[in-house]
Design a protein around this motif. Structure first.
Motif: not given
Length: 234
Positions: A30, A34, A42, A45, A53, A56-57, A60, A79, A82-83, A86
């Motif tokens: 992750l 990022l 970037r 976050l 973090l 939030s991810c 996404f 996004r 990252l989601g 996460a």
């Protein structure tokens, strides 16, 4: 006594380590994504702590199918990536907490006295209990347990020079557990710190001192768990 009965060995001894490794890898992935993300994302976050973090991810991924059409495809893919990472971190963290709770219950059931010792937590205790349970016939003495854990001294002579080298045999999981005990004590236990300073002044190297401390830890663990073993056959 063995906590390895009925598959518990896999659950208690191997899976927590693998899940922690997987979680660490997911976190590293992750943060790598990022680093190469679009600068505004970037910067948005970068100021967040890990917990915020990841939360939030994770949002996404939930919004991945509802992104505005004008958003660049690369940013949208970033996004979503990252989601998903996460969400995986969150799932693994929950699994780790569940397994940790199970491991703690096992240790409290079979050998709660281990948890009263400085430097021994549930993971370390269960690793040692697995070694004990798998090798009941090899625990006739404190020395045999030390050899089983790979912390017994190995003589190595060269002419008039008498030295002891590192024992690379034995159960490496148990050896790693004793290693964790020693380094925890070096951080938090005053008696261990005083012993370390005294041996340094005597000219011992850090490796030699750690080897001695692991041997002492093995002796302590042996006397705590020997009561769990069945008596000798007549």
């Amino acid at each position: 006594m063995s906590i390895a009965v009925g598959g518990a060995k896999s659950d208690a001894g191997l899976e927590p380590v693998q899940r922690v490794t997987d979680s660490t890898q997911a976190i590293n992935q992750l943060k790598s994504v990022l680093v190469t993300a679009d600068p505004p994302l970037r910067e948005e976050l970068a100021k967040l702590g890990n917990a915020e973090l990841f939360r939030s991810c994770a949002r996404f991924a939930d919004a991945g199918g509802r992104e505005e059409g004008r958003e660049e495809s690369v940013l949208r893919a970033t996004r979503i990536t990252l989601g998903l990472l996460a969400q995986r971190i969150g799932q693994l963290s929950e699994q780790i907490r569940n397994v940790d709770a199970r491991v703690t219950r096992l240790v409290k059931c079979h050998a709660p006295q281990l948890l009263d010792v400085v430097g021994i937590g549930p993971d370390t205790a269960v690793a040692l209990l697995i070694t004990v349970g798998d090798n009941p016939g090899r625990l006739g003495s404190e020395a045999s347990f030390a050899a089983l854990c790979g912390v017994s001294p190995v003589e190595r002579s060269s002419g008039r020079r008498q030295v002891r080298r590192l024992n690379r045999g034995g159960d490496r999981q148990a050896n790693a557990a004793l290693h964790r005990i020693v380094f925890t004590r070096l951080r938090v236990d005053q008696r261990t710190q005083d012993y370390y300073e005294r041996r340094i002044k005597e000219g011992k190297t850090r490796r030699e001192i750690v080897r001695c401390l692991k041997r002492y830890a093995a002796r302590e663990v042996f006397h705590l768990v020997r009561q769990l073993q069945p008596g000798p056959r007549s």
